[in-house]
Design an enzyme around this catalytic site. Structure first.
Site, PDB file in Angstrom:
ATOM      1  CG  HIS A  10      -1.991  -1.026   1.182  1.00 45.72           C
ATOM      2  ND1 HIS A  10      -2.967  -1.044   0.212  1.00 45.72           N
ATOM      3  CD2 HIS A  10      -2.254  -2.080   1.982  1.00 45.72           C
ATOM      4  CE1 HIS A  10      -3.781  -2.066   0.429  1.00 45.72           C
ATOM      5  NE2 HIS A  10      -3.369  -2.706   1.490  1.00 45.72           N
ATOM      6  CD  GLU A  37      -9.401  -9.200 -14.317  1.00 43.05           C
ATOM      7  OE1 GLU A  37      -8.598  -8.577 -13.596  1.00 43.05           O
ATOM      8  OE2 GLU A  37     -10.624  -9.008 -14.284  1.00 43.05           O
ATOM      9  CG  ASP A  71      -5.935  -9.878 -10.832  1.00 41.83           C
ATOM     10  OD1 ASP A  71      -5.160 -10.018  -9.865  1.00 41.83           O
ATOM     11  OD2 ASP A  71      -7.096  -9.473 -10.706  1.00 41.83           O
ATOM     12  CB  CYS A 104      -6.996  -1.016 -17.891  1.00 39.42           C
ATOM     13  SG  CYS A 104      -7.613  -2.616 -17.329  1.00 39.42           S
TER      14      CYS A 104
END
Length: 600
Positions: free
Chosen positions: A247, A486, A510, A557
């Protein structure tokens, strides 16, 4: 740096005499015209045992390698930001009820702090990155955690600070020992929230304050610590722990601050001058004058490059040999739209709608969703807005959905699987999106597709929704429907899927972790995780070829869309669109305009 063989010699300045041992023999090597940086390279890379004589303190300079999270050069003094581990004393109490109330009041204040942090983070780094504070608020409000603290207070008759610290440590250890990487990652979150409550009880703030711009150095940084720092006074982040997908790393990239991880930090660096070179991935402590001059020149070039990028606003995304592609932006909330427009984005290639669902106690209504989608469509004034349907699950949880805990949530009940199981949720969202399509250019994108059957079922549901809106007399616009590629399964059968949809958007985050069988948030896998793996690039190219055969345009993306090292290769593959974070639009445009789309 020059070498010559000597048995003895004089030195001048930074000249070095060293013994260099091969398996069969030992040489005396005289090295002259050697800078301190080169000296470090000799010791580290060539494993040469150097004995040096010096006239001044230039060799106090030290070089440490790390991994760059966001590139750039920063020069300034170090602020060592140590973890705020307060010594919590165990104190006997006589009034358990009063102590429980102290805990509950502190918990409520901590939740208020987290909500404010979320609101501040939305402005600074966008809704997606701010969602971590909603997760922290939900963890803090968890009954199991509160019960553990209250039980310790009542049965052991101890103070709230001690009970909270012990409960936080126990929960953190419990999560850390779980097999699933997602739940192991919650260990740091539990430590963060318990320390927050302890700080409230002790009357202490967890925010760092400093007057001058500094390089923040820490063993690790919690997301709450990162977002509270004054961006204008932070020159760079340097930490020992963390991964490029943590994060804090994501926040650093979003805040456009140079950052390094994997540097063996030391509290004794506090107050010393340093350089963070996040181009080459090195941290230089107490640099000499020559090194300062060299790095300052690079920093100035970086600033000039940023200024020149502003001149690209309004210019086409066209390669040197005439290929033009669309360059869109990824967003997570209405608040991110301003950044898209200010960075001259051509549209929105990924609107992560799941953040409408997070940080609340119940499902958003159709009307609530419609108002958000409509505002985005209107604000973009005819530019394309691609809305991804609900992609919840894995690292994005909403307790009110009642999703069961899974051993491997990244491969579990998530995204389109939830929507096709609970079609009421799905149809409400589709109705809201179709209604908003009358106010702009809106497209719909479905995540986590693995089969043609899923797509056909989705098309049946969307047709039913459109028919219902027509009967209700509600206008809708022309809406393209596409899917995210993905999963390896979707990539392999992309020739079949292309016959069912208008476009593909490749979610490389992913796709990479599923193809490499590697959790992208697991710090232990950092050295193995390779988003440039040829298998990934071949899958992307295969998807482009298959899509184009059936008049299906193809975009990217995921994170790789903003990777300028791959821009030219993507152009040569025939990619039609790239969707990136708003801050990367101009750098990627610059790379497109410097690339050649046709292979030799």
């Amino acid at each position: 740096m020059e070498f010559c063989m000597q048995t003895s010699c004089k030195y001048d300045g930074f000249n070095i005499v060293t013994s260099y041992t091969k398996p069969s023999e030992t040489f005396m090597v005289f090295i002259y015209k050697c800078s301190p940086l080169e000296y470090n390279i000799l010791v580290k890379d060539y494993h040469i045992d150097c004995h040096c004589w010096r006239k001044d303190a230039a060799f106090d300079m030290k070089l440490f390698e790390g991994k760059a999270i966001f590139k750039g050069i920063a020069i300034g003094n170090v602020l060592f930001y140590g973890a705020k581990e307060e010594t919590v004393t165990r104190t006997a109490i006589t009034d358990a009820a009063a102590e429980v109330k102290r805990f509950e009041d502190a918990k409520e204040k901590a939740i208020e702090e987290l909500n404010k942090l979320h609101d501040d983070a939305v402005v600074k780094v966008g809704e997606e990155n701010a969602a971590i504070f909603e997760v922290h608020a939900m963890l803090l409000d968890d009954e199991d955690f509160s019960d553990a603290v209250i039980n310790a207070i009542e049965t052991q008759m101890v103070n709230a600070e001690y009970a909270t610290a012990v409960a936080g440590e126990n929960f953190s250890k419990m999560f850390a020992e779980m097999e699933d990487d997602y739940f192991r990652a919650r260990a740091a979150d539990m430590k963060d929230i318990s320390e927050r409550v302890v700080n409230v009880l002790l009357g202490k703030s967890d925010a760092a304050s400093f007057d001058e711009p500094v390089i923040i150095v820490a063993d690790d940084l919690l997301p709450s610590q990162t977002v509270q720092l004054d961006k204008d006074k932070v020159l760079a982040f340097v930490t020992e722990k963390g991964s490029s997908n943590s994060h804090t790393a994501i926040l650093a990239r979003t805040m456009n601050i140079p950052a390094l991880i994997g540097v063996p930090v030391d509290p004794s660096w506090d107050g010393k001058q340093a350089i963070v070179d996040a181009h080459s991935g090195c941290f230089i402590l107490e640099p000499d004058a020559d090194t300062l001059k060299e790095k300052e020149a690079i920093r100035k070039k970086d600033e000039e490059a940023k200024r020149l990028l502003q001149e690209l606003k309004g210019k086409p995304n066209t390669s040197l040999d005439g290929k033009t592609i669309n360059l869109y932006a990824n967003i997570g909330s209405l608040g991110d739209v301003g950044s898209v427009l200010s960075n001259d984005g051509g549209g929105i290639g990924l609107f992560r709608s799941e953040f409408i669902y997070l940080g609340r106690d119940n499902l958003p209504t159709e009307e609530e969703q419609f108002q958000v989608y409509r505002q985005v469509a209107e604000t973009m004034a005819g530019k394309k807005v691609i809305i991804r349907t609900l992609d919840i699950g894995a690292d994005k949880q909403a307790d009110y959905l009642g999703l069961e805990k899974e051993e491997n949530p990244a491969l579990g009940f998530r995204a389109i699987r939830i929507c096709l199981t609970d079609t009421d949720i799905f149809e409400a969202q589709l109705r809201a999106i179709y209604r908003a399509s009358a106010y702009g250019t809106v497209s719909i994108m479905y995540p986590m597709i693995t089969s043609v059957e899923e797509v056909k079922t989705i098309k049946e549901i969307s047709a039913r929704v459109r028919e219902g809106l027509k009967k209700d007399g509600i206008p809708i616009g022309e809406v393209e429907e596409g899917i995210m590629i993905e999963t390896p399964a979707a990539a392999v059968i992309s020739d079949l899927l292309a016959q069912e949809v208008d476009f593909f958007s490749i979610g490389t985050n992913d796709l990479t972790q599923y193809t490499l069988a590697m959790d992208r948030q697991n710090a232990k896998l950092e050295s193995f995780y390779n988003p440039h793996h040829e298998a990934i690039l071949r899958l992307i190219e295969q998807v482009v070829i298959n899509g184009h055969k059936h008049d299906c345009w193809v975009g990217i993306c995921g994170e790789l869309g903003a990777d300028t090292e791959l821009t030219e290769r993507f152009l040569q593959m025939g990619i039609d669109e790239l969707s990136v974070s708003p801050s990367m639009i101009l750098p990627v445009r610059n790379q497109i305009r410097s690339s050649v789309a046709k292979c030799d």
